[in-house]
Design a protein around this motif. Structure first.
Motif, PDB file in Angstrom:
ATOM      1  N   LEU A 142       0.823  -1.207   0.000  1.00 16.79           N
ATOM      2  CA  LEU A 142       0.000   0.000   0.000  1.00 16.79           C
ATOM      3  C   LEU A 142       0.860   1.260   0.000  1.00 16.79           C
ATOM      4  O   LEU A 142       0.512   2.265  -0.639  1.00 16.79           O
ATOM      5  CB  LEU A 142      -0.935   0.026   1.206  1.00 16.79           C
ATOM      6  N   GLU A 146       0.053   3.724  -3.007  1.00 10.91           N
ATOM      7  CA  GLU A 146      -0.557   5.014  -2.710  1.00 10.91           C
ATOM      8  C   GLU A 146       0.385   6.190  -2.947  1.00 10.91           C
ATOM      9  O   GLU A 146      -0.051   7.333  -2.944  1.00 10.91           O
ATOM     10  CB  GLU A 146      -1.067   5.023  -1.263  1.00 10.91           C
ATOM     11  N   ARG A 153       0.979   1.745 -11.685  1.00 13.24           N
ATOM     12  CA  ARG A 153       0.870   1.167 -10.344  1.00 13.24           C
ATOM     13  C   ARG A 153       1.243  -0.320 -10.327  1.00 13.24           C
ATOM     14  O   ARG A 153       1.851  -0.804  -9.373  1.00 13.24           O
ATOM     15  CB  ARG A 153      -0.548   1.351  -9.806  1.00 13.24           C
ATOM     16  N   SER A 216       2.184   7.694   3.371  1.00 11.37           N
ATOM     17  CA  SER A 216       1.388   7.735   2.144  1.00 11.37           C
ATOM     18  C   SER A 216       0.553   9.004   2.064  1.00 11.37           C
ATOM     19  O   SER A 216      -0.209   9.313   2.980  1.00 11.37           O
ATOM     20  CB  SER A 216       0.463   6.506   2.097  1.00 11.37           C
ATOM     21  N   VAL A 218      -1.990   9.535   0.141  1.00 12.45           N
ATOM     22  CA  VAL A 218      -3.395   9.135   0.045  1.00 12.45           C
ATOM     23  C   VAL A 218      -3.972   8.895   1.432  1.00 12.45           C
ATOM     24  O   VAL A 218      -5.090   9.318   1.750  1.00 12.45           O
ATOM     25  CB  VAL A 218      -3.539   7.876  -0.832  1.00 12.45           C
ATOM     26  N   SER A 367      -4.966  -4.111  -3.908  1.00 15.73           N
ATOM     27  CA  SER A 367      -5.032  -2.744  -3.376  1.00 15.73           C
ATOM     28  C   SER A 367      -6.179  -1.964  -3.999  1.00 15.73           C
ATOM     29  O   SER A 367      -6.867  -1.194  -3.318  1.00 15.73           O
ATOM     30  CB  SER A 367      -3.711  -2.011  -3.640  1.00 15.73           C
ATOM     31  N   THR A 372      -9.715   3.694   0.582  1.00 13.25           N
ATOM     32  CA  THR A 372      -8.562   4.107   1.387  1.00 13.25           C
ATOM     33  C   THR A 372      -8.761   3.855   2.877  1.00 13.25           C
ATOM     34  O   THR A 372      -7.845   3.400   3.569  1.00 13.25           O
ATOM     35  CB  THR A 372      -8.270   5.601   1.174  1.00 13.25           C
ATOM     36  N   ARG A 375      -8.408   0.079   3.330  1.00  9.72           N
ATOM     37  CA  ARG A 375      -7.558  -0.640   2.380  1.00  9.72           C
ATOM     38  C   ARG A 375      -6.535  -1.538   3.077  1.00  9.72           C
ATOM     39  O   ARG A 375      -6.314  -2.684   2.666  1.00  9.72           O
ATOM     40  CB  ARG A 375      -6.846   0.362   1.453  1.00  9.72           C
ATOM     41  N   LEU A 437      -7.144   5.508  -6.408  1.00  8.86           N
ATOM     42  CA  LEU A 437      -7.067   5.063  -5.013  1.00  8.86           C
ATOM     43  C   LEU A 437      -7.559   6.102  -4.021  1.00  8.86           C
ATOM     44  O   LEU A 437      -7.683   5.814  -2.829  1.00  8.86           O
ATOM     45  CB  LEU A 437      -5.624   4.663  -4.664  1.00  8.86           C
ATOM     46  N   THR A 438      -7.828   7.315  -4.475  1.00  4.79           N
ATOM     47  CA  THR A 438      -8.346   8.339  -3.561  1.00  4.79           C
ATOM     48  C   THR A 438      -9.872   8.343  -3.517  1.00  4.79           C
ATOM     49  O   THR A 438     -10.460   9.161  -2.815  1.00  4.79           O
ATOM     50  CB  THR A 438      -7.871   9.750  -3.988  1.00  4.79           C
TER      51      THR A 438
END
Length: 462
Positions: A142, A146, A153, A216, A218, A367, A372, A375, A437-438
């Motif tokens: 992660l 992130e 990714r 991270s 995120v 992931s 988030t 996660r 991912l956000t």
């Protein structure tokens, strides 16, 4: 007002994050795999003496499996706090716990010195190892996932995955070197302790690197939103509760995705050592060197599979590995039975190459399944629950099948079945490549429109 989306890190910055995750993960897997190799080679006689070599090995692998049993608990605990206070702090703690337990194993007296307390203490330390590793995987992948952008990714997140063969390469390499320069008597008497004690030095290096990375972005943005909501009187459920209530399908998909991958890896590495040394009665050096060569190729090719998943999607690449492994399950043992070292190397290397096709895209794939706020918990739970029904039991089941049938054919069917379970799971899963991912919603699909790039020119499948 719409909150600003955390921007992807620069190329140099993401490389530092990847390096820190890779080094730390390699050290933790070194510690974990060292036990598996030792269980196959020396723990059966030092801690579980028996007149039947396979029975002693079976007992040694039982404590090996105990480490897997602790992994889901570690995943839940680390996942909860990782979603609450951050990825980085929990990764530092997991490295300390894993390294401390491994170093202590190198100091343990054997069964000849303290009797039954030797395997008891070994089991306790194995539990600590499993608990720590349960929190390591989710946090490491992660942290990389992130920090980077959406388009590459799969490539960046696959590097922490290379920590598994990297750790196995390191553990097997140290054991192979000692086996080559020591007699069997010296190796059993004291030589086996050296790789465990070496862990203390490696952990210090890993901590120095891991402490230097940033949290991270995120996660920090999600934490800011949670704090703002809490200030307005909004109460959020614990991440673990949210996962069980809203994301249980994703957890099941993660388990199925890892099932065949997990079983195949431990058959190709840990059980291989037993099969070659006990069943085929070949030398420890032959078995260790075969895994050593295969792991080196595995280490290099995992990021290539991750990069391919950025172009083709997570599902197609994973399916290549799963279907290929289902077929390779039968050729693998036939090649081992030739007792030819070059042929055994070929069998292990090609098997690990197919495993890499499942393992490389996996970090990004899992992931991208979770929001988030949950996660770390969701990814860790799915991954580590799979380890109990997959990797924990794989060497035990394989040894028992070999003991009962004195043939590798039932093991091939077992490996084939596991790989097909993963193939079916991935076939019914939705493609996740390109997901943001956000995002706030767990069911948000990948962006409908975005500018195509050279690295990301293939449309999302399924």
């Amino acid at each position: 007002m719409v909150a600003a989306t955390p921007s992807p890190k620069s190329s140099g910055s993401i490389r530092r994050i990847v390096a820190a995750s890779l080094v730390g993960t390699t050290i933790e897997w070194y510690d974990f795999f060292l036990y598996g190799s030792a269980a196959a080679l020396v723990f059966n006689s030092l801690f579980f003496p028996s007149s039947d070599p396979l029975v002693g090995t079976l007992l040694a692998f039982l404590t090996y499996a105990v480490g897997f049993a602790a992994r889901p608990l570690g995943g839940i605990v680390f996942g909860h706090y990782g979603d609450k206070i951050g990825r980085k702090k929990l990764l530092v703690l997991s490295l300390l716990m894993m390294g401390g337990a491994t170093f202590a194993m190198g100091l343990l007296p054997t069964h000849a010195s303290i009797g039954v307390w030797a395997p008891v203490l070994l089991t306790v330390l194995r539990l600590v190892q499993g608990f720590a590793l349960g929190g390591e995987w989710g946090g490491a992948v992660l942290l990389v996932s992130e920090h980077g952008g959406d388009e590459r990714r799969g490539f960046w997140a696959s590097w922490p995955q290379s920590g598994a063969p990297g750790g196995n390469l390191l553990a097997t390499g140290v054991l192979a070197l000692l086996a080559a320069v020591q007699s069997d008597e010296a190796f059993l008497a004291w030589g086996w302790r050296i790789p465990f004690l070496l862990s203390g030095v490696l952990v210090m290096i890993g901590l120095w690197i891991r402490i230097s990375v940033e949290e991270s972005p995120v996660f920090l943005e999600a934490q800011r939103k949670s704090q703002a909501a809490a200030a307005q009187g909004v109460k959020e459920q614990a991440p673990v509760v949210q996962v069980f209530r809203k994301s249980w399908r994703e957890v099941l998909l993660a388990i199925g995705t890892r099932f065949g991958e997990n079983i195949s890896y431990y058959i190709l590495t840990a059980f291989l050592l037993v099969y070659v040394t006990v069943h085929l009665e070949m030398s420890k050096s032959d078995a260790l060197n075969a895994v050593l060569i295969g792991s080196a190729v595995h280490f290099v090719t995992i990021p290539l599979w991750g990069a391919l998943s950025d172009r083709l999607g997570r599902r197609p690449v994973t399916l290549i590995g799963a279907v290929g492994m289902a077929a390779w399950a039968f050729a693998f043992f036939s090649l081992l039975d030739t007792r030819s070292f070059p042929v055994i190397v070929l069998a292990v290397t090609l098997g690990l190459l197919l495993h890499g096709a499942m393992y490389g895209p996996q970090a990004a794939f899992i992931s991208e399944m979770f929001d988030t706020k949950v996660r770390y918990s969701g990814a860790s739970m799915g991954s580590q629950l799979a380890s109990i029904i997959g990797g924990a039991l794989a060497p035990l089941i394989a040894v028992e099948l070999l003991k009962d049938y004195e043939s590798s054919v039932p093991i091939s069917f077992y490996l084939c079945f596991a790989s097909l379970v993963t193939a079916v799971t991935v076939w019914v899963a939705k493609e996740t490549r390109g997901r943001d991912l956000t995002r706030d919603g767990l069911d948000q699909a990948a962006p409908a429109t975005r500018t195509a790039t050279r690295e990301d020119s293939v449309p999302l499948s399924r």
